[in-house]
Structure formats: structure tokens, C-alpha cells
Design an enzyme around this catalytic site. Structure first.
Site, PDB file in Angstrom:
ATOM      1  N   LYS A 155      -1.016  -0.697   4.077  1.00 40.96           N
ATOM      2  CA  LYS A 155      -0.355  -2.011   4.070  1.00 40.96           C
ATOM      3  C   LYS A 155      -0.576  -2.819   5.326  1.00 40.96           C
ATOM      4  CE  LYS A 155       2.525  -0.248   0.655  1.00 40.96           C
ATOM      5  NZ  LYS A 155       1.766   1.026   0.769  1.00 40.96           N
ATOM      6  N   TYR A 169      -3.073  10.354  -6.090  1.00 41.66           N
ATOM      7  CA  TYR A 169      -2.345   9.681  -5.013  1.00 41.66           C
ATOM      8  C   TYR A 169      -2.048  10.636  -3.859  1.00 41.66           C
ATOM      9  CZ  TYR A 169       1.198   7.364  -2.265  1.00 41.66           C
ATOM     10  OH  TYR A 169       1.885   6.820  -1.213  1.00 41.66           O
ATOM     11  N   GLU A 226     -11.770 -19.923  20.519  1.00 44.74           N
ATOM     12  CA  GLU A 226     -11.788 -18.622  21.210  1.00 44.74           C
ATOM     13  C   GLU A 226     -10.860 -17.616  20.541  1.00 44.74           C
ATOM     14  OE1 GLU A 226     -12.787 -19.633  25.783  1.00 44.74           O
ATOM     15  OE2 GLU A 226     -10.927 -20.441  25.013  1.00 44.74           O
ATOM     16  N   HIS A 275     -32.986 -18.820  19.495  1.00 47.82           N
ATOM     17  CA  HIS A 275     -32.828 -18.144  20.797  1.00 47.82           C
ATOM     18  C   HIS A 275     -32.014 -19.004  21.764  1.00 47.82           C
ATOM     19  CE1 HIS A 275     -36.186 -15.706  19.234  1.00 47.82           C
ATOM     20  NE2 HIS A 275     -36.722 -16.868  18.926  1.00 47.82           N
ATOM     21  N   LYS A 323      -8.921 -28.950  33.176  1.00 47.77           N
ATOM     22  CA  LYS A 323      -9.369 -28.136  32.045  1.00 47.77           C
ATOM     23  C   LYS A 323      -8.802 -28.585  30.696  1.00 47.77           C
ATOM     24  CE  LYS A 323     -11.151 -24.599  32.255  1.00 47.77           C
ATOM     25  NZ  LYS A 323     -11.784 -23.408  32.679  1.00 47.77           N
ATOM     26  N   ASN A 382       3.895   5.669  -7.648  1.00 52.29           N
ATOM     27  CA  ASN A 382       2.443   5.623  -7.429  1.00 52.29           C
ATOM     28  C   ASN A 382       1.786   4.477  -8.204  1.00 52.29           C
ATOM     29  OD1 ASN A 382       3.023   7.812  -5.910  1.00 52.29           O
ATOM     30  ND2 ASN A 382       1.990   9.319  -7.215  1.00 52.29           N
TER      31      ASN A 382
HETATM   32  N1  ARG Z   1       5.642   3.850  -0.117  1.00 54.58           N
HETATM   33  C1  ARG Z   1       4.659   4.556  -0.875  1.00 54.58           C
HETATM   34  C2  ARG Z   1       3.267   3.949  -0.618  1.00 54.58           C
HETATM   35  O1  ARG Z   1       3.201   2.911  -0.112  1.00 54.58           O
HETATM   36  C3  ARG Z   1       4.954   4.444  -2.332  1.00 54.58           C
HETATM   37  C4  ARG Z   1       4.412   5.571  -3.155  1.00 54.58           C
HETATM   38  C5  ARG Z   1       5.051   6.844  -2.746  1.00 54.58           C
HETATM   39  N2  ARG Z   1       4.804   7.894  -3.660  1.00 54.58           N
HETATM   40  C6  ARG Z   1       5.185   9.152  -3.365  1.00 54.58           C
HETATM   41  N3  ARG Z   1       4.957  10.019  -4.256  1.00 54.58           N
HETATM   42  N4  ARG Z   1       5.734   9.462  -2.239  1.00 54.58           N
HETATM   43  O2  ARG Z   1       2.265   4.536  -0.908  1.00 54.58           O
END
Ligand code: ARG
Length: 470
Positions: A331, A323, A296, A162, A289, A116
Site C-alpha cells: 500500500k 495470498y 527541481e 550532447h 535568486k 484476501n
Molecule cells: N490488511 C491485509 C492486506 O492488506 C488484508 C488481508 C489480510 N488477510 C489475512 N489473511 N491476514 O493484505
């Protein structure tokens, strides 16, 4: 991702049955977070060095860990490292490989830390580096714009409100308006960098750790500005990513606005700009063209980054402390926001130096649109006519000119005087485009003289930028 025999999980102790195949796929993030490997390894080395300095592991253990991790890094970079989905994420893949490689010492690395605080640290390191790259790109793009603005300080085009021709402006002034947007984007990124650059390590799973750790040392090793002040907050909040992505979305919106102008300006109807063969594409059916695809695509991609922001906000919404696994979903949107913005900034910076503005068609458009009507009203005000009355008089003059299909400077003095006897020969100075822009000679104004100074000032701001953003 490789699918192999059931892998022993690093957390298998309390389980008696193996994980369902679907659960492994569902839970795995390594296909996405493997790109954090460098940051993960750097943070692990810093953590291990601290553990040995504090006497929690031996110097020999540390040496083995460091060597092992650097070897793993080399393997990853040579493409010989075998990522395993069953090991979930980048953290457990690397740790398992380390233990396989160096034995007992590898098992000690995770003392006093959790995935975490590890993932929170990796993401901060990743984002700090990404942000510095983005700021460099912004600087490069701004340099390109400022150079163009200087070249086009005297070029006149209609300024629009405008989308109707309003008053003449200089192209340099218009380009420096784009620069202002990017300047603020840069400043926003720098402010948010301070909040990114805080070290969560030591927060462990959520409550901190009972080992005698030295948090300042790890933070220093990793170039962080300080340590986080609350372990629950440090492992759970992703506001640093949300903030960054909000700034990224806004920067993309700025590029999108510029794009919209480039699309309009490069159309036949305007004919203001040629974006250059190298940054346009053709049509498979219509041979004539030449399409402004950079603009774009950027306009389109701005929507993606706004979506990334929304995704991150929604990942965070409703999460209790501390967490939760929801955070693994942070991500993809963050990486996408970074990648998309970098891509667009890069192509803009490459395209702009080759952009050719068509000064004649800009000037012709400004001549056509009665864009000096306000100058004429201001002229009458200088003859002691109240502005509202002046506005009315000029309105009638423009009505006549439009009906006769003549421009204001084409009208004769006696024609003009039928609307107001106070108009004299000197009126032609203000009806002229140059006269109009020259008159706007104050801070933030469009006069060429001001634009040249504004370009110098804008470049000074770039030169004053500190080293990590240069
Ligand atoms: N892959 C997890 C994330 O991106 C890492 C942390 C996971 N922690 C856990 N207690 N499962 O958040």
C-alpha cells in the site's frame, strides 16, 4: 491511532492468549489503508446485495447492512469514526463497527468472502479511480503544452545533441516532443486500466467459496469489466499495481527530463525561460535568486516513484501462491506513487500557462552555434558534391568562422567561395535560421507549418479520449 483496552479480534476463536502489544503494532495497517474506506464499503454493499439476491442472506439483512455501512461512511467522513489499531486494518475496523451498530446481520456480511479477495478488490477500485484522475490531469497538462506549442511554432532555438548546439529547431516542435512523451504515458495507463478493472471478489481466501454466489453480478455492480479467472492468482498477484507504478515511474521520468530542461533554460547562462514568480522561490541569503523549485522537486521526486516500483517488485518476489501477508506492504509504495505523480502533474499544469519564453535569447543562441552547418552541407550536396566531401568542406568553413569569431551568414560570398567555388548567392537562404527550419517540412519535422499541423493533430487525440479519462 487510538490505543485502548484489548479488543476482541474477529479471528479470536482459535486463540487462547491475547496478542502482544508489539505484534498489534507490527501487524496493523489501518493507519495507511483507512484511505480505502470508500472502496471497501462500496465492495461490501455490492457483495451483500449479491448475497441477498442469491438467497444467502435475507433482504432485511441486506437493508440493515447497507444502511449501517453508509452510516459508517458518514462517520468516517465527519471524522467521528474511531479507528482501532487492534482491529488491524480498514476491513476489520469497518466490519466490527457494522456489527456493533446493527448486530447479527453484520456478522453475515463476510459469508463467502475473505479479506484476501476483499483487499484485492479494494485496491483495484482505488487504483482505477486514481488512474482516471491521473489521466484527466495528463489531458489537462497536454492541453496546456499544445497551446504553448502553437504560440511558439515560429520561435527558433538551438536543438541540442550532447548538450551542444546541433541544428535549429522550433520551440513549438520541442514542446510537442514533451507532449509525445505524455501521450504515450496516457496510452500506457489506459492499457493497464483494462487489466486493473477485473473483479477478484468470489475468490475468497484462495480457493473460491462453496456458496452459490453470482460473481458477474458483483463485478457489474462495481463497474468491473469482468471477473478474474483463477482464484489463487486473483488473491495473490499484485502485478496490476506493479504495472501501474512502472508507468507512473516512466511518467515521472518524463516530467524529470522536462524539469531538467526548465532548470537549464531558466539559468542565467541560457536565459530562455521565466517560470513565473508564483512557481519559483527565493533564497534566504542571496537576494537576486529566483529558483526553479518545481522543476527541481519534480526531478527529485521522480526518484521516489522509481523506488516505489522497486519496493513493489520486491514485495512480490519470492511469494508462493496464494495470498501472503507480504502483500500488506503494497500500500505505501502504491499510494506514494499515485500521490507523487498527481502532485507533480497538478503543479506542472498550473505552472505552464504562466511560463514566458524569451524568444530573443533563444534566437541569439541559435545564431551563435553554427547550427546551420548541416544546411550548408546539404546545399553543397544539391550542387552535386558527395555528402562526405561536403561535410569536410563545411567543417573547414566552420573552423575558419570560429577562428574569426564570425557566424556563417556573416561570411562574405568570396570568403565562402575560397572553400568551394560552387557556392553562390543563394547560399544565404540556407544559412538563415528560418530557412533551415522551414526546409524540414515533412511528417515529424520542425518546420513551423508542420508544428502547427502537429498541434492540431495532437489536440484531436485529446478530444477523442473517452469519458472516464476526460
Ligand atoms: N490488511 C491485509 C492486506 O492488506 C488484508 C488481508 C489480510 N488477510 C489475512 N489473511 N491476514 O493484505
Amino acid at each position: 491511532m487510538k490505543q485502548k483496552k484489548p479488543e476482541k479480534k474477529l479471528w479470536a476463536g482459535r486463540f487462547s492468549k491475547s496478542t502482544h502489544r508489539l505484534m498489534e503494532q507490527f501487524s496493523a495497517s489501518v493507519g495507511i489503508d483507512c484511505r480505502l474506506y470508500r472502496h471497501d464499503i462500496a465492495a461490501s454493499i455490492a457483495h451483500a446485495r449479491m448475497l441477498s439476491r442469491q438467497g444467502i442472506i435475507t433482504q432485511m439483512d441486506f437493508d440493515a447492512i447497507e444502511k449501517g455501512l453508509l452510516e459508517i461512511q458518514a462517520e468516517i467522513e465527519n471524522n467521528t469514526f474511531e479507528w482501532r489499531e487492534a482491529l488491524e486494518d480498514v476491513h476489520m475496523n469497518i466490519e466490527a463497527a457494522l456489527t456493533a451498530q446493527i448486530g447479527e446481520a453484520g456478522k453475515k456480511l463476510h459469508s463467502g468472502r475473505s479479506r484476501n479477495d476483499q483487499v484485492a478488490t479494494d485496491m483495484r477500485l482505488f487504483l482505477r479511480q486514481a488512474l482516471d484522475g491521473i489521466c484527466l490531469q495528463l489531458t489537462e497538462l497536454q492541453h496546456a503544452l499544445i497551446r504553448l506549442a502553437e504560440n511558439e511554432a515560429e520561435t527558433i532555438l538551438p536543438g541540442y545533441t550532447h548538450m551542444q548546439a546541433a541544428q535549429p529547431v522550433t520551440l513549438g516542435h520541442h514542446i510537442l516532443a514533451w507532449n509525445e512523451m505524455l501521450q504515450r504515458d496516457f496510452e500506457r495507463f489506459q492499457q493497464c486500466r483494462q487489466r486493473i478493472n477485473i473483479c477478484p471478489l468470489g475468490s475468497a481466501a484462495l480457493a473460491g467459496t462453496s456458496y452459490p454466489i453470482d460473481r458477474e453480478m458483483t463485478a457489474r455492480e462495481l463497474g468491473f469489466e469482468g471477473v478474474s479467472l483463477n482464484s489463487l492468482d486473483a488473491v495473490s498477484d499484485r502485478d496490476f499495481m506493479i504495472e501501474f507504478t512502472a508507468h507512473a515511474a516512466l511518467a515521472m521520468i518524463h516530467l524529470s527530463r522536462v524539469s531538467e530542461e526548465l532548470v537549464l533554460w531558466s539559468s542565467d547562462a541560457f536565459g530562455f525561460v521565466d517560470l513565473g514568480d508564483r512557481f519559483c522561490t527565493g533564497s534566504s541569503i542571496m537576494p537576486q535568486k529566483k529558483n526553479p523549485d518545481v522543476a527541481e522537486l519534480t526531478r527529485g521526486k521522480s526518484g521516489r516513484v522509481c523506488g516505489d516500483l522497486m519496493a513493489l517488485l520486491m514485495v512480490m518476489k519470492g511469494q508462493p501462491l496464494a495470498y501472503n501477508r507480504d502483500n500488506q506492504e503494497d500500500k505505501e509504495p502504491l499510494f506514494d506513487a499515485v500521490d507523487t505523480l498527481k502532485l507533480c502533474l497538478g503543479v506542472f499544469a498550473a505552472m505552464f500557462p504562466g511560463v514566458k519564453f524569451n524568444r530573443e535569447s533563444m534566437n541569439a543562441a541559435a545564431e551563435k552555434g553554427y547550427s546551420t552547418a548541416t544546411d550548408l552541407a546539404d546545399y553543397l550536396v544539391r550542387k552535386n558534391i558527395p555528402f562526405r566531401d561536403a561535410h569536410e568542406i563545411v567543417g573547414r568553413i566552420v573552423g575558419y568562422a570560429a577562428a574569426q569569431k564570425v557566424s556563417l551568414p556573416d561570411m562574405t560570398l568570396s570568403q565562402l567561395q575560397t572553400y568551394c567555388p560552387m557556392i553562390e548567392q543563394d547560399v544565404y537562404d540556407v544559412l538563415d535560421l528560418q530557412g533551415s527550419v522551414n526546409a524540414r517540412d515533412h511528417a515529424g519535422g520542425t518546420a513551423p507549418k508542420r508544428v502547427k499541423q502537429a498541434a492540431i493533430d495532437a489536440r484531436k487525440l485529446l478530444d477523442a479520449r473517452n469519458s472516464h479519462s476526460r
